[in-house]
Design an enzyme around this catalytic site. Structure first.
Site, PDB file in Angstrom:
ATOM      1  N   LYS A  82      30.660  -0.438  -2.914  1.00 57.08           N
ATOM      2  CA  LYS A  82      31.600  -0.901  -3.939  1.00 57.08           C
ATOM      3  C   LYS A  82      31.319  -0.463  -5.371  1.00 57.08           C
ATOM      4  O   LYS A  82      31.962  -0.950  -6.298  1.00 57.08           O
ATOM      5  CB  LYS A  82      31.652  -2.415  -3.896  1.00 57.08           C
ATOM      6  CG  LYS A  82      30.337  -3.079  -4.255  1.00 57.08           C
ATOM      7  CD  LYS A  82      30.508  -4.561  -4.528  1.00 57.08           C
ATOM      8  CE  LYS A  82      29.193  -5.176  -4.932  1.00 57.08           C
ATOM      9  NZ  LYS A  82      29.273  -6.577  -5.296  1.00 57.08           N
ATOM     10  N   SER A 137      41.418  -3.846  -3.666  1.00 57.60           N
ATOM     11  CA  SER A 137      40.967  -4.059  -5.041  1.00 57.60           C
ATOM     12  C   SER A 137      42.089  -3.746  -6.019  1.00 57.60           C
ATOM     13  O   SER A 137      42.924  -2.863  -5.773  1.00 57.60           O
ATOM     14  CB  SER A 137      39.786  -3.119  -5.298  1.00 57.60           C
ATOM     15  OG  SER A 137      39.517  -3.067  -6.674  1.00 57.60           O
ATOM     16  N   TYR A 153      35.793   5.486  -5.114  1.00 59.05           N
ATOM     17  CA  TYR A 153      35.787   4.128  -4.554  1.00 59.05           C
ATOM     18  C   TYR A 153      37.229   3.609  -4.448  1.00 59.05           C
ATOM     19  O   TYR A 153      37.655   3.123  -3.397  1.00 59.05           O
ATOM     20  CB  TYR A 153      34.948   3.191  -5.438  1.00 59.05           C
ATOM     21  CG  TYR A 153      35.197   1.734  -5.138  1.00 59.05           C
ATOM     22  CD1 TYR A 153      34.732   1.153  -3.959  1.00 59.05           C
ATOM     23  CD2 TYR A 153      35.939   0.926  -6.026  1.00 59.05           C
ATOM     24  CE1 TYR A 153      34.994  -0.185  -3.675  1.00 59.05           C
ATOM     25  CE2 TYR A 153      36.195  -0.403  -5.745  1.00 59.05           C
ATOM     26  CZ  TYR A 153      35.718  -0.953  -4.562  1.00 59.05           C
ATOM     27  OH  TYR A 153      35.990  -2.266  -4.276  1.00 59.05           O
ATOM     28  N   LYS A 156      39.862   2.590  -1.092  1.00 56.86           N
ATOM     29  CA  LYS A 156      40.657   1.366  -0.914  1.00 56.86           C
ATOM     30  C   LYS A 156      42.134   1.735  -0.691  1.00 56.86           C
ATOM     31  O   LYS A 156      42.791   1.194   0.198  1.00 56.86           O
ATOM     32  CB  LYS A 156      40.515   0.446  -2.135  1.00 56.86           C
ATOM     33  CG  LYS A 156      39.135  -0.140  -2.298  1.00 56.86           C
ATOM     34  CD  LYS A 156      38.770  -1.065  -1.142  1.00 56.86           C
ATOM     35  CE  LYS A 156      37.369  -1.599  -1.226  1.00 56.86           C
ATOM     36  NZ  LYS A 156      36.898  -2.231  -0.003  1.00 56.86           N
TER      37      LYS A 156
HETATM   38  N1  LIG Z   1      32.851  -7.629  -5.968  1.00 63.78           N
HETATM   39  C1  LIG Z   1      33.923  -7.061  -6.510  1.00 63.78           C
HETATM   40  O1  LIG Z   1      34.051  -6.988  -7.725  1.00 63.78           O
HETATM   41  C2  LIG Z   1      35.032  -6.516  -5.614  1.00 63.78           C
HETATM   42  C3  LIG Z   1      36.308  -6.287  -6.174  1.00 63.78           C
HETATM   43  C4  LIG Z   1      37.306  -5.773  -5.334  1.00 63.78           C
HETATM   44  C5  LIG Z   1      37.037  -5.492  -4.007  1.00 63.78           C
HETATM   45  N2  LIG Z   1      35.796  -5.720  -3.507  1.00 63.78           N
HETATM   46  C6  LIG Z   1      35.528  -5.398  -2.098  1.00 63.78           C
HETATM   47  O2  LIG Z   1      35.175  -6.578  -1.413  1.00 63.78           O
HETATM   48  C7  LIG Z   1      34.237  -6.262  -0.370  1.00 63.78           C
HETATM   49  C8  LIG Z   1      33.009  -7.149  -0.527  1.00 63.78           C
HETATM   50  O3  LIG Z   1      32.458  -6.946  -1.808  1.00 63.78           O
HETATM   51  P1  LIG Z   1      31.132  -7.703  -2.299  1.00 63.78           P
HETATM   52  O4  LIG Z   1      31.216  -7.813  -3.765  1.00 63.78           O
HETATM   53  O5  LIG Z   1      30.890  -8.886  -1.484  1.00 63.78           O
HETATM   54  O6  LIG Z   1      30.053  -6.559  -1.947  1.00 63.78           O
HETATM   55  P2  LIG Z   1      28.617  -6.682  -1.264  1.00 63.78           P
HETATM   56  O7  LIG Z   1      27.970  -5.361  -1.413  1.00 63.78           O
HETATM   57  O8  LIG Z   1      27.893  -7.882  -1.765  1.00 63.78           O
HETATM   58  O9  LIG Z   1      29.011  -6.944   0.263  1.00 63.78           O
HETATM   59  C9  LIG Z   1      29.360  -5.896   1.135  1.00 63.78           C
HETATM   60  C10 LIG Z   1      28.546  -6.069   2.395  1.00 63.78           C
HETATM   61  O10 LIG Z   1      28.901  -5.032   3.314  1.00 63.78           O
HETATM   62  C11 LIG Z   1      27.700  -4.564   3.928  1.00 63.78           C
HETATM   63  N3  LIG Z   1      27.976  -3.208   4.389  1.00 63.78           N
HETATM   64  C12 LIG Z   1      28.288  -2.100   3.670  1.00 63.78           C
HETATM   65  N4  LIG Z   1      28.503  -1.044   4.481  1.00 63.78           N
HETATM   66  C13 LIG Z   1      28.311  -1.488   5.748  1.00 63.78           C
HETATM   67  C14 LIG Z   1      28.374  -0.880   7.028  1.00 63.78           C
HETATM   68  N5  LIG Z   1      28.653   0.426   7.176  1.00 63.78           N
HETATM   69  N6  LIG Z   1      28.139  -1.631   8.107  1.00 63.78           N
HETATM   70  C15 LIG Z   1      27.830  -2.950   7.991  1.00 63.78           C
HETATM   71  N7  LIG Z   1      27.750  -3.587   6.817  1.00 63.78           N
HETATM   72  C16 LIG Z   1      27.996  -2.854   5.704  1.00 63.78           C
HETATM   73  C17 LIG Z   1      26.614  -4.703   2.874  1.00 63.78           C
HETATM   74  O11 LIG Z   1      25.321  -4.808   3.425  1.00 63.78           O
HETATM   75  C18 LIG Z   1      27.041  -5.988   2.172  1.00 63.78           C
HETATM   76  O12 LIG Z   1      26.418  -7.118   2.754  1.00 63.78           O
HETATM   77  C19 LIG Z   1      33.921  -4.774  -0.498  1.00 63.78           C
HETATM   78  O13 LIG Z   1      34.719  -4.070   0.424  1.00 63.78           O
HETATM   79  C20 LIG Z   1      34.346  -4.458  -1.919  1.00 63.78           C
HETATM   80  O14 LIG Z   1      34.740  -3.113  -2.063  1.00 63.78           O
HETATM   81  C21 LIG Z   1      34.785  -6.238  -4.269  1.00 63.78           C
END
Ligand SMILES: NC(=O)c1ccc[n+]([C@@H]2O[C@H](COP(=O)([O-])OP(=O)(O)OC[C@H]3O[C@@H](n4cnc5c(N)ncnc54)[C@H](O)[C@@H]3O)[C@@H](O)[C@H]2O)c1
Length: 334
Positions: free
Chosen positions: A84, A124, A148, A152
Site C-alpha cells: 500500500k 482507495s 499503487y 486498485k
Molecule cells: N491504510 C490506508 O490508508 C488505505 C487507504 C486505502 C486503501 N487501503 C487498502 O486497504 C488494504 C489494507 O490496508 P492496511 O492499511 O490495513 O495495510 P496493512 O499493510 O496494514 O495490511 C495489509 C495486510 O496484507 C498482508 N499482505 C500483503 N500482501 C500479501 C500477500 N501476497 N499474501 C498475504 N498477505 C499479504 C500484509 O502482511 C498485511 O497484514 C490494502 O489493500 C490497502 O491498499 C489502505
C-alpha cells in the site's frame, strides 16, 4: 457465516475482524505477515474473547488459497491483502502489480470455483486521481498518479468484468479515504515498519519523541490554510462499513466511498491532536511531495442511503485513540 479476511492481520484488517466478530460472523484470516505481526491476531482475541482461524499463506499462491476454500465453508471474502505504499510503488512497480493483481486474480478464481458469491474489495480514493472534490462514485477516471493507485483501478476493472460475466456474483468495491485512529482498547492500531508514510502515525511518533518533527509537504495549496486537505475516517467506522457492505449488498457490482465527507487540513488535524492530547507537535514546512493533490474528500451520500452506514466518530476521537495506541505500543512485546 464464515468470512475469509485476507490481510486480516494488518491495520484495517484487524479492526474489521473485530467488527465482524462483534456482528456475529466467524472469521478466517489469510495473511503472509509481510506487513503485520501474528500478535495482532492474539489482540483480537483479547478484545472480543473470540477466536479467528489463521492461515499464514501468501495469497498469490493458488494452491494455498484453494486449500482454505476446501477446508472451510466460506460465505464471503473481504480482500485487504496488498501492498500500500505509494512511494514504494513508484520505485518497485513490478512488485506492486505482481502482488496486488495476482492476489485478486487468485482469490476471485477460487470464489468462482467454490461458488463463493460475496466479495468485498479494498479500493482507495486514489483512483479518483485529479477529479474535482467531493469525489462521487460515478466519476470517471482514466489514469491514477502512481502504480499503487493503478493496481486498485485495475483490480476494480477486473472484478467488474468478472461480475458482469457471472451475474449471480456480488462484488462491493469500497473506496477508502484516509483511515486513522485505533481501537479504543489501545491494543491494536497502525504500526508501520520504519518511517511512516501516513500523517497520523507520523504525528503520534513525533508526540512520542520517536521522530524529531513532522514534515508538512507544502503550504501553498489552494486550501483553507495552504496545507493538503484529506477526509480522515476512524478505522473502526471503516471496519463497520465492511460489515454494512456484507449485510446489505445484492448481486452485481456496487461501489461506495467510505469517508466522512469532511475535509481537514494538515494544520487543522495537528491543532486538534495538540488540544485533545495536550502535546505540542513540532513541524517543518517542506516542498510539495510529488503526486500529492490539494484536496481529497468524499461524497458519502450513496453509502448512507444504500448501506445505511455513516461514520460516527469525530476527529477528536481519532486523535485520542491514535495517541492511546502509540503510548501502549511501546510497552508491547512485538
Ligand atoms: N491504510 C490506508 O490508508 C488505505 C487507504 C486505502 C486503501 N487501503 C487498502 O486497504 C488494504 C489494507 O490496508 P492496511 O492499511 O490495513 O495495510 P496493512 O499493510 O496494514 O495490511 C495489509 C495486510 O496484507 C498482508 N499482505 C500483503 N500482501 C500479501 C500477500 N501476497 N499474501 C498475504 N498477505 C499479504 C500484509 O502482511 C498485511 O497484514 C490494502 O489493500 C490497502 O491498499 C489502505
Amino acid at each position: 457465516m464464515n468470512i475469509l479476511v485476507t490481510g486480516g492481520a494488518g491495520y484495517i484488517g484487524t479492526h474489521t475482524c473485530i467488527a465482524l466478530l462483534e456482528a456475529g460472523y466467524s472469521v478466517i484470516v489469510a495473511d503472509n505477515l509481510s506487513n503485520s505481526k501474528r500478535e495482532s491476531l492474539e489482540k483480537i482475541k483479547t478484545i472480543t474473547n473470540k477466536e479467528v482461524l489463521f492461515y499464514e499463506i501468501d495469497v498469490t499462491n493458488t494452491q494455498a488459497v484453494e486449500e482454505i476454500f476446501q477446508q472451510n465453508s466460506i460465505d464471503g471474502v473481504i480482500h485487504f491483502a496488498g501492498l500500500k505504499s505509494v512511494g514504494e510503488s513508484v520505485e518497485k512497480p513490478f512488485m506492486y502489480y505482481q502482488n496486488n493483481l495476482v492476489c485478486t486474480l487468485v482469490l476471485i478464481n477460487a470464489c468462482l470455483k467454490y461458488d463463493v458469491r460475496r466479495f468485498v474489495f479494498s479500493s482507495s480514493a486514489t483512483v479518483y486521481g485529479g477529479n474535482h472534490v467531493p469525489f462521487v462514485e460515478t466519476m470517471n477516471f482514466s489514469q491514477t498518479s502512481n502504480p499503487y493507485g493503478e493496481t486498485k483501478a485495475m483490480c476494480e476493472r477486473i472484478l467488474t468484468d468478472i461480475t458482469n460475466a457471472n451475474p449471480s456474483f456480488t462484488v462491493t468495491l469500497l473506496r477508502y479515504f484516509n483511515p486513522v485512529g485505533a481501537h479504543n482498547s489501545g491494543l491494536i492500531g497502525e504500526a508501520p515498519n520504519g518511517i511512516p508514510n501516513n500523517l497520523m502515525p507520523y504525528v503520534t511518533q513525533v508526540a512520542k519523541g520517536k521522530q524529531e518533527y513532522l514534515n508538512i509537504f507544502g503550504n501553498d495549496y489552494p486550501t483553507i490554510d495552504g496545507t493538503g486537505v484529506r477526509d480522515y475516517i476512524h478505522v473502526m467506522d471503516l471496519a463497520e462499513g465492511h460489515v454494512a457492505a456484507l449485510n446489505t449488498v445484492t448481486a452485481g457490482v456496487h461501489i461506495y466511498n467510505l469517508g466522512t465527507g469532511q475535509g481537514t487540513s494538515v494544520l487543522q488535524l495537528i491543532k486538534i491532536f495538540e488540544e485533545v492530547n495536550g502535546i505540542v507537535i513540532r513541524f517543518k514546512i517542506t516542498d510539495r511531495r510529488q503526486g500529492d493533490i490539494a484536496s481529497c474528500f468524499a461524497d458519502v451520500s450513496k453509502a448512507r442511503k444504500e448501506l445505511d452506514w455513516i461514520a460516527k466518530r469525530d476527529l477528536e476521537t481519532m486523535c485520542k485513540d491514535a495517541w492511546r495506541f502509540e503510548q501502549n505500543y511501546n510497552h508491547q512485546v512485538m
